[in-house]
Motif scaffolding. Structure first.
Motif, PDB file in Angstrom:
ATOM      1  N   ILE A   1       7.327  23.896  -7.909  1.00 29.81           N
ATOM      2  CA  ILE A   1       7.334  23.316  -9.253  1.00 29.81           C
ATOM      3  C   ILE A   1       5.918  23.290  -9.830  1.00 29.81           C
ATOM      4  CG2 ILE A   1       7.745  21.178 -10.540  1.00 29.81           C
ATOM      5  CD1 ILE A   1      10.096  20.645  -8.634  1.00 29.81           C
ATOM      6  N   LEU A   2       4.934  22.919  -9.002  1.00 28.78           N
ATOM      7  CA  LEU A   2       3.549  22.943  -9.476  1.00 28.78           C
ATOM      8  C   LEU A   2       3.140  24.350  -9.908  1.00 28.78           C
ATOM      9  CD1 LEU A   2       1.616  20.675  -6.934  1.00 28.78           C
ATOM     10  CD2 LEU A   2       2.387  20.092  -9.233  1.00 28.78           C
ATOM     11  N   GLU A   3       3.474  25.334  -9.094  1.00 23.02           N
ATOM     12  CA  GLU A   3       3.096  26.713  -9.407  1.00 23.02           C
ATOM     13  C   GLU A   3       3.732  27.186 -10.710  1.00 23.02           C
ATOM     14  OE1 GLU A   3       3.875  31.190  -7.635  1.00 23.02           O
ATOM     15  OE2 GLU A   3       3.737  29.504  -6.225  1.00 23.02           O
ATOM     16  N   GLN A   4       5.000  26.827 -10.916  1.00 30.70           N
ATOM     17  CA  GLN A   4       5.700  27.245 -12.128  1.00 30.70           C
ATOM     18  C   GLN A   4       5.165  26.558 -13.379  1.00 30.70           C
ATOM     19  OE1 GLN A   4       8.144  29.758 -12.088  1.00 30.70           O
ATOM     20  NE2 GLN A   4       7.271  29.893 -10.024  1.00 30.70           N
ATOM     21  N   HIS A   5       4.423  25.470 -13.180  1.00 36.09           N
ATOM     22  CA  HIS A   5       3.912  24.709 -14.319  1.00 36.09           C
ATOM     23  C   HIS A   5       2.388  24.600 -14.258  1.00 36.09           C
ATOM     24  CE1 HIS A   5       8.163  23.635 -14.139  1.00 36.09           C
ATOM     25  NE2 HIS A   5       8.071  23.379 -15.433  1.00 36.09           N
TER      26      HIS A   5
ATOM     27  N   PRO B   1      -1.762  32.631  -9.090  1.00 33.98           N
ATOM     28  CA  PRO B   1      -1.072  31.351  -9.332  1.00 33.98           C
ATOM     29  C   PRO B   1      -1.869  30.184  -8.763  1.00 33.98           C
ATOM     30  CG  PRO B   1       0.020  32.573  -7.573  1.00 33.98           C
ATOM     31  CD  PRO B   1      -0.990  33.500  -8.171  1.00 33.98           C
ATOM     32  N   GLN B   2      -1.730  29.025  -9.393  1.00 33.35           N
ATOM     33  CA  GLN B   2      -2.385  27.811  -8.938  1.00 33.35           C
ATOM     34  C   GLN B   2      -1.348  26.707  -8.724  1.00 33.35           C
ATOM     35  OE1 GLN B   2      -6.564  27.100 -10.499  1.00 33.35           O
ATOM     36  NE2 GLN B   2      -5.566  27.849 -12.366  1.00 33.35           N
ATOM     37  N   LEU B   3      -1.771  25.649  -8.036  1.00 32.75           N
ATOM     38  CA  LEU B   3      -0.874  24.524  -7.760  1.00 32.75           C
ATOM     39  C   LEU B   3      -1.453  23.246  -8.351  1.00 32.75           C
ATOM     40  CD1 LEU B   3      -0.044  25.238  -3.984  1.00 32.75           C
ATOM     41  CD2 LEU B   3       1.272  25.901  -6.003  1.00 32.75           C
ATOM     42  N   ILE B   4      -1.823  23.298  -9.613  1.00 33.87           N
ATOM     43  CA  ILE B   4      -2.452  22.133 -10.237  1.00 33.87           C
ATOM     44  C   ILE B   4      -1.512  21.408 -11.193  1.00 33.87           C
ATOM     45  CG2 ILE B   4      -4.790  22.999  -9.956  1.00 33.87           C
ATOM     46  CD1 ILE B   4      -4.708  24.022 -12.803  1.00 33.87           C
ATOM     47  N   GLY B   5      -0.457  22.073 -11.638  1.00 32.49           N
ATOM     48  CA  GLY B   5       0.527  21.415 -12.494  1.00 32.49           C
ATOM     49  C   GLY B   5      -0.016  20.977 -13.836  1.00 32.49           C
ATOM     50  N   ASP B   6      -0.980  21.720 -14.400  1.00 24.40           N
ATOM     51  CA  ASP B   6      -1.599  21.300 -15.655  1.00 24.40           C
ATOM     52  C   ASP B   6      -0.650  21.413 -16.845  1.00 24.40           C
ATOM     53  OD1 ASP B   6      -1.889  24.086 -14.952  1.00 24.40           O
ATOM     54  OD2 ASP B   6      -3.146  24.353 -16.710  1.00 24.40           O
ATOM     55  N   LEU B   7       0.468  22.112 -16.695  1.00 19.82           N
ATOM     56  CA  LEU B   7       1.431  22.237 -17.789  1.00 19.82           C
ATOM     57  C   LEU B   7       2.528  21.176 -17.724  1.00 19.82           C
ATOM     58  CD1 LEU B   7       1.862  26.139 -17.862  1.00 19.82           C
ATOM     59  CD2 LEU B   7       0.271  24.714 -19.174  1.00 19.82           C
ATOM     60  N   LEU B   8       2.483  20.315 -16.712  1.00 20.38           N
ATOM     61  CA  LEU B   8       3.456  19.236 -16.598  1.00 20.38           C
ATOM     62  C   LEU B   8       3.111  18.107 -17.557  1.00 20.38           C
ATOM     63  CD1 LEU B   8       3.682  19.004 -12.701  1.00 20.38           C
ATOM     64  CD2 LEU B   8       5.549  19.725 -14.206  1.00 20.38           C
ATOM     65  N   SER B   9       4.125  17.464 -18.100  1.00 16.79           N
ATOM     66  CA  SER B   9       3.882  16.269 -18.911  1.00 16.79           C
ATOM     67  C   SER B   9       3.578  15.099 -17.986  1.00 16.79           C
ATOM     68  CB  SER B   9       5.114  15.948 -19.761  1.00 16.79           C
ATOM     69  OG  SER B   9       6.204  15.545 -18.933  1.00 16.79           O
ATOM     70  N   ASP B  10       3.026  14.026 -18.537  1.00 18.72           N
ATOM     71  CA  ASP B  10       2.733  12.837 -17.735  1.00 18.72           C
ATOM     72  C   ASP B  10       4.010  12.282 -17.109  1.00 18.72           C
ATOM     73  OD1 ASP B  10       0.080  13.057 -18.355  1.00 18.72           O
ATOM     74  OD2 ASP B  10       0.136  11.566 -19.976  1.00 18.72           O
ATOM     75  N   GLU B  11       5.095  12.322 -17.851  1.00 22.94           N
ATOM     76  CA  GLU B  11       6.366  11.811 -17.347  1.00 22.94           C
ATOM     77  C   GLU B  11       6.879  12.662 -16.193  1.00 22.94           C
ATOM     78  OE1 GLU B  11      10.856  10.634 -19.006  1.00 22.94           O
ATOM     79  OE2 GLU B  11       9.407  11.639 -20.316  1.00 22.94           O
ATOM     80  N   GLU B  12       6.757  13.988 -16.318  1.00 25.29           N
ATOM     81  CA  GLU B  12       7.187  14.883 -15.245  1.00 25.29           C
ATOM     82  C   GLU B  12       6.316  14.700 -14.005  1.00 25.29           C
ATOM     83  OE1 GLU B  12       8.958  18.643 -17.875  1.00 25.29           O
ATOM     84  OE2 GLU B  12       6.817  18.547 -17.372  1.00 25.29           O
ATOM     85  N   ARG B  13       5.027  14.518 -14.205  1.00 29.78           N
ATOM     86  CA  ARG B  13       4.115  14.343 -13.069  1.00 29.78           C
ATOM     87  C   ARG B  13       4.444  13.040 -12.323  1.00 29.78           C
ATOM     88  NH1 ARG B  13      -0.491  17.035 -12.717  1.00 29.78           N
ATOM     89  NH2 ARG B  13      -0.466  17.421 -14.967  1.00 29.78           N
ATOM     90  N   GLU B  14       4.705  11.974 -13.071  1.00 30.93           N
ATOM     91  CA  GLU B  14       5.054  10.700 -12.458  1.00 30.93           C
ATOM     92  C   GLU B  14       6.371  10.803 -11.710  1.00 30.93           C
ATOM     93  OE1 GLU B  14       4.975   6.589 -11.496  1.00 30.93           O
ATOM     94  OE2 GLU B  14       3.418   7.983 -12.159  1.00 30.93           O
TER      95      GLU B  14
END
Length: 554
Positions: A346-350, A359-372
């Motif tokens: 999921i991190l990689e996809q986002h 690819p990276q595993l930082i999840g910078d495209l995730l919203s705050d709600e998704e990250r939580e």
């Protein structure tokens, strides 16, 4: 061979009493074969098997034993007469235990229904129960402390729980959304129970260390300032406190041992680890190091479970394609390889690729709600490793890969104790093969006549998947080709009541050195109908199909 009553008492019940702190050699603590007044020879002999005493000589509990082959509840009428007769000669009615060595029931006759228990209670436990019985106030008679919980729905939740307990029930479930004041509601509920004398001590357990600290240092301190409190880290508990706080991760790590017998060796190990500067590395490096250590686990479990190769897990995760806000679970998680890889996928996809397009595993495209959600709700895993080894390894695996507050629980998900339904959107798992369940402990929602764990887990997956939920599960070839009625029924059920999306047949060497069994991956979606099925015959998985499992690219 089933034990008779005498052997059941000597070999099982006596030891269980001693484990609970009762000394059978001290007649002031435990009396055996104690006559009870007012009995004829029939239908009973008028003699209790055991009496457990208070320091003042009053009987606080009786124990009635039966041979191992009998249901201990056949002693109900007998026990009822015993405690009623004993009550005439002291200030209260004793509690009662009924046991056949395998099963045990506790009964507060006339006040509560009998209930199964795992063992005998200590003297302190029984004294607490007696205090509650003699001093409790109905919960509904007490008002909620508005300084703690002043919202109408919070008071309604507390009222409903109070009503249920006043009716004699022993458990209640309160479900509240994020931001609605769950902690305040629980604090107010605890305050009501304490004020009603229906609790002598309280254990508050959280699955996140931050919540443990918050409960101890903020909530209990603010809302219940006069109650002594403590954090439980080991089995050495300060019994002078009233409020205890702990976490599931700490509980699994209790009694974990790491032994280095020579001081020189320990110094060398510490120097080598320090040179790695692990704490300065990112989670990818820390997780990879831990995965390498896990790859050295080469012993299969007692019930047929074994470590799933990570490249097979990654394949299954990509096929199921989990999303950020989905509920993802593994019902026999072991080292938690599936939740870890689902999280990384999921991190990689986002995540935006780096400057080289990697690819990276930082999840910078995730919203705050998704990250939580990913940190607190998305992943749930279970295992019933009695020694807690897998719970410790799996929890550490999740934490080192970035899931700071792992939701990994001790639970036999095939048993009567696990009743989740439609609780997951995605199931990823490699359930134990060749294992067998005790028919008496199989959850009644599952086929109780079926003892093969690989079949029972398929029925369980169907139960916990929500409508539209997706599953990727590894099964032995026997599930695909077995001719028994049970094998045919589960195949028919999956095809006719769900959508069987695909079957990936894998070579027998995939799981070496753990096992050489031939396996397949089933991919199905709950609901819908099966129109066509994608079959894939994997002749090779990229590694040598022998005990070395060496990559072909080397």
């Amino acid at each position: 061979m089933s034990r008779n009553e005498a052997n059941t008492r000597k070999e099982i019940i006596d030891k269980a009493l001693e484990k609970a702190g009762w000394s059978l050699d001290d007649s002031n603590q435990v009396g055996m074969e104690i006559p009870v007044d007012g009995y004829d020879a029939e239908p009973w002999n008028g003699v209790t098997d055991y009496c457990l005493y208070l320091p003042n000589g009053e009987v606080i509990a009786v124990v009635e034993a039966k041979r191992q082959s009998r249901d201990p509840r056949v002693a109900e009428q007998q026990v009822r007469h015993y405690v009623t007769e004993i009550e005439k000669h002291q200030s209260f009615r004793p509690f009662a235990f009924m046991s056949n060595g395998d099963r045990m029931f506790f009964w507060d006759v006339g006040n509560e229904n009998k209930r199964p228990v795992a063992g005998f209670f200590s003297l302190r436990d029984l004294q607490n129960l007696l205090y509650i019985r003699q001093n409790k106030i109905p919960l509904q008679q007490l008002s909620v402390n508005l300084a703690i919980a002043n919202r109408a729905y919070q008071q309604e939740a507390i009222g409903r729980v109070s009503e249920r307990f006043d009716e004699g029930h022993r458990r209640a479930l309160v479900v509240m959304a994020t931001g609605t004041g769950k902690t305040r509601t629980i604090m107010a509920l605890i305050e009501v129970f304490l004020r009603a004398n229906q609790a002598r001590t309280v254990l508050f357990v959280a699955d996140r260390d931050a919540l443990v600290r918050q409960a101890l240092d903020e909530n209990f301190k603010v809302y219940l300032p006069s109650e002594p409190r403590d954090r439980i880290r080991t089995y050495n508990v300060d019994y002078s406190k009233r409020l205890y706080v702990g976490s599931s991760f700490e509980r699994y790590m209790q009694n974990a041992e790491f032994k280095v017998s020579k001081s020189a060796t320990l110094i060398e190990v510490c120097n080598l680890i320090d040179a790695l500067k692990i704490s300065e590395q990112n989670q990818d490096v820390q997780g990879d190091l831990y995965e390498y250590l896990l790859s050295k686990l080469s012993t299969a479990g007692r019930n047929g479970q074994f470590r799933t190769p990570r490249h097979i897990i990654r394949m299954m995760v990509r096929m199921v394609d989990p999303k950020p806000k989905e509920r993802i679970g593994d019902l026999a998680a072991g080292t938690c390889g599936f939740p870890v890889n689902a999280y990384e996928y999921i991190l990689e996809q986002h995540s935006e690729p780096d400057e080289q397009g990697n690819p990276q595993l930082i999840g910078d495209l995730l919203s705050d709600e998704e990250r939580e959600c990913l940190q607190t709700e998305a992943f749930t895993a279970y295992d019933n490793d009695a020694g807690m080894t897998m719970l410790r390894i799996g929890s550490m695996n999740l934490m080192l890969h970035g899931i700071k507050h792992p939701r990994f629980f001790y639970m036999d998900t095939l048993s009567k104790a696990f009743n989740d339904e439609k609780s997951l959107d995605v199931v990823l798992m490699n359930p134990p093969f060749k294992g067998k369940m005790d028919e008496s402990d199989i959850n009644p929602t599952l086929p109780t006549k079926c003892k093969k764990t690989e079949l029972l887990f398929l029925h369980l997956i169907e139960r916990v998947l929500d409508m539209g939920g997706r599953c990727a599960v590894i099964v032995p070839d026997g599930v695909l080709f077995g001719s028994s009625k049970q094998h045919q029924e589960i195949r028919k059920k999956i095809i006719e009541t769900h959508r069987l999306d695909g079957v990936v047949s894998m070579p027998s060497g995939v799981f070496k050195p753990y096992a050489g069994v031939s396996t397949a991956v089933l991919l199905f979606t709950r609901g819908g109908t099966t129109d066509k099925i994608w079959f894939y015959d994997m002749e090779h998985d990229g590694f040598s199909l022998d005990d070395t499992a060496v990559s072909d690219s080397m």
